[in-house]
Structures are given as structure tokens and as C-alpha cells.
Enzyme design. Structure first.
Site, mmCIF file in Angstrom:
data_model
loop_
_atom_site.group_PDB
_atom_site.id
_atom_site.type_symbol
_atom_site.label_atom_id
_atom_site.label_comp_id
_atom_site.label_asym_id
_atom_site.label_seq_id
_atom_site.Cartn_x
_atom_site.Cartn_y
_atom_site.Cartn_z
ATOM 1 N N PRO A 37 8.962 45.683 35.876
ATOM 2 C CA PRO A 37 8.066 45.012 34.929
ATOM 3 C C PRO A 37 8.300 45.439 33.479
ATOM 4 O O PRO A 37 8.493 46.625 33.189
ATOM 5 C CB PRO A 37 6.671 45.432 35.406
ATOM 6 C CG PRO A 37 6.849 45.672 36.875
ATOM 7 C CD PRO A 37 8.216 46.278 37.012
ATOM 8 N N CYS A 38 8.232 44.447 32.586
ATOM 9 C CA CYS A 38 8.526 44.701 31.165
ATOM 10 C C CYS A 38 7.285 44.700 30.287
ATOM 11 O O CYS A 38 7.377 44.921 29.076
ATOM 12 C CB CYS A 38 9.513 43.645 30.645
ATOM 13 S SG CYS A 38 8.803 41.986 30.538
ATOM 14 N N GLN A 39 6.097 44.451 30.872
ATOM 15 C CA GLN A 39 4.914 44.227 30.038
ATOM 16 C C GLN A 39 4.600 45.388 29.099
ATOM 17 O O GLN A 39 4.122 45.176 27.985
ATOM 18 C CB GLN A 39 3.700 43.943 30.926
ATOM 19 C CG GLN A 39 3.749 42.602 31.642
ATOM 20 C CD GLN A 39 4.368 42.706 33.014
ATOM 21 O OE1 GLN A 39 5.153 43.625 33.289
ATOM 22 N NE2 GLN A 39 4.030 41.778 33.903
#
Length: 236
Positions: free
Chosen positions: A75-77
Site C-alpha cells: 500500500p502507498c497511501q
């Protein structure tokens, strides 16, 4: 080569790697809609739901004891410039540590990771330093390259950093994603349709919001295909 696909989404990583000649033996994906897509296209491949609960003992108990490559776009959030910059230890992007744990347990020949390019710059390089440090600690070298989707023919830029890790016991001549290796397979990728245009204003499309989200999170399959072909060439 057998692949364990983590944070699988709708299977972009596996589609590319299988085009290169590899075989996906297991997925790990938590999103219900994405899991439906995976089940449709890979009906015989098991899907685990929570990467935090997955371990090598569980895989072996299910008959999945040979894994040559682990892949995942974690995940890049918490890393993206569009987010709150919580960083590599954030609640979602901090799941990187689960990839490192599974690499350490399974000891694959290779691992491929993908994320936004801000991973390289965050906290003056400290976020990426954490990734490299974790890999080094468990006995893996790494190389990386920023590859935009437009580089292989897409109509959008979608710049991403791709990291290839491999055991320190492998020959040091491995240079999987050097520019010359990318270019050597790029012409074939140009022949395939990479970009797609999905109207965001048309109603009546079943699961439209889910589709858009999954497409937005997916990797461009042609890039892992290029990397996969380079790995197979190194192994031959």
C-alpha cells in the site's frame, strides 16, 4: 518459477509474470471485489485474505512449499504525496514489514516490489533506506529503477519505483532491471495495449466504483513481464 503474489489486487503482477513464463501458486488479497476478479481468472489458485496472518508454515500445510519469487505492490497511501505522509511505518504502508517477514521465512530466490516514486524521497531517503536495510538484514541484495507506464507504451505516465531483491548467495552479476534489460524487452511490450480509457461519468456499469479503484491500484502487467523475462534470462 513459482510465484507468491502479495497485495495482489486484480492480478496485474501475476498476469505479467505468467506471460514471462512463471506460475502463480498463491495470492494474498483482502479486497472482496479484487478477490472475485482473481477467482474468475485464476480459479484454481488459492487466495489468502490477510497478509498479517500468512506464514510459511500455513503455506506448506496447504501444499505450497516451493516458492521461487515473491511479488507485491504494498500500500502507498502513507507514502504518496497525495496522502498524509505517515511514511513507511504508517498503518497501511507499514505492511511493507509483512513482505520482509515473508521473504525472511520463505527465502525465495527473488522478490519484486512496486510503489510510488515518493518512496525514494520520503524523509530524505529514510523510507527507502528502511526497505533496503530490512532486505540487507535478512540477506538480500536489491536493485531498483523508476519505470513509468508511458515508457512501455501507455497513454498515461504512472511513474513507479520497481525493486528487485535477490539472495546475496546468487552471483553478483545479476542486473535485472538495468536500462539495457528494460529496453531489450520493451519493443514486445509496445505491441500490447497498455492504457485504457474508462469514462468516469457514465452510469449503469456494474461495480463501477470498485472497478475504477482496482484499475487505479493495479500495476501495468507489461512491466513485471519485462522484469520476469530478465530474471528468467539470468537463471538460464
Amino acid at each position: 518459477m513459482n510465484v507468491l503474489d502479495l497485495f495482489s489486487g486484480i492480478g496485474g503482477f501475476s498476469l505479467g509474470l505468467e506471460r514471462a513464463g512463471m506460475k502463480t501458486v498463491a495470492f494474498c488479497e483482502i479486497d472482496p471485489y479484487a478477490k472475485k476478479v482473481l477467482k474468475k481468472h485464476w480459479p484454481d489458485v488459492p487466495i489468502y485474505s490477510d497478509v498479517r496472518e500468512l506464514n510459511y508454515a500455513r503455506l506448506c500445510s496447504d501444499g505450497i512449499d516451493k516458492i521461487d519469487l515473491i511479488c507485491g505492490g504494498f500500500p502507498c497511501q502513507d507514502i504518496s504525496v497525495a496522502g498524509k505522509q505517515a511514511g513507511i511505518t504508517g498503518q497501511r504502508s507499514g505492511l511493507w514489514s509483512e513482505i520482509a517477514r515473508l521473504i525472511s521465512e520463505i527465502r525465495p530466490l527473488y522478490a519484486i516490489m512496486e510503489n510510488v516514486t515518493n518512496l525514494l524521497a520520503g524523509e530524505r531517503g529514510a523510507w527507502f533506506g528502511r526497505v533496503l536495510g530490512d532486505l540487507a538484514e535478512i540477506g538480500y541484495n536489491a536493485e531498483w529503477h523508476c519505470i513509468p507506464a508511458s515508457h512501455i507504451g501507455a497513454s498515461h505516465r504512472r511513474d513507479r519505483v520497481w525493486v528487485v531483491a535477490y539472495s546475496k548467495s546468487l552471483p553478483k552479476h545479476h542486473k535485472i532491471i538495468q536500462q539495457r534489460n528494460i529496453n531489450s524487452y520493451r519493443d514486445e511490450a509496445f505491441r500490447q495495449i497498455v492504457g485504457c480509457s474508462i469514462p468516469r461519468s457514465i452510469d449503469g456499469i456494474p461495480s463501477r466504483v470498485d472497478r475504477l479503484r482496482c484499475l487505479g491500484n493495479a500495476v501495468v502487467p507489461q512491466i513485471p513481464e519485462i522484469i520476469g523475462r530478465a530474471i528468467i534470462q539470468c537463471e538460464s
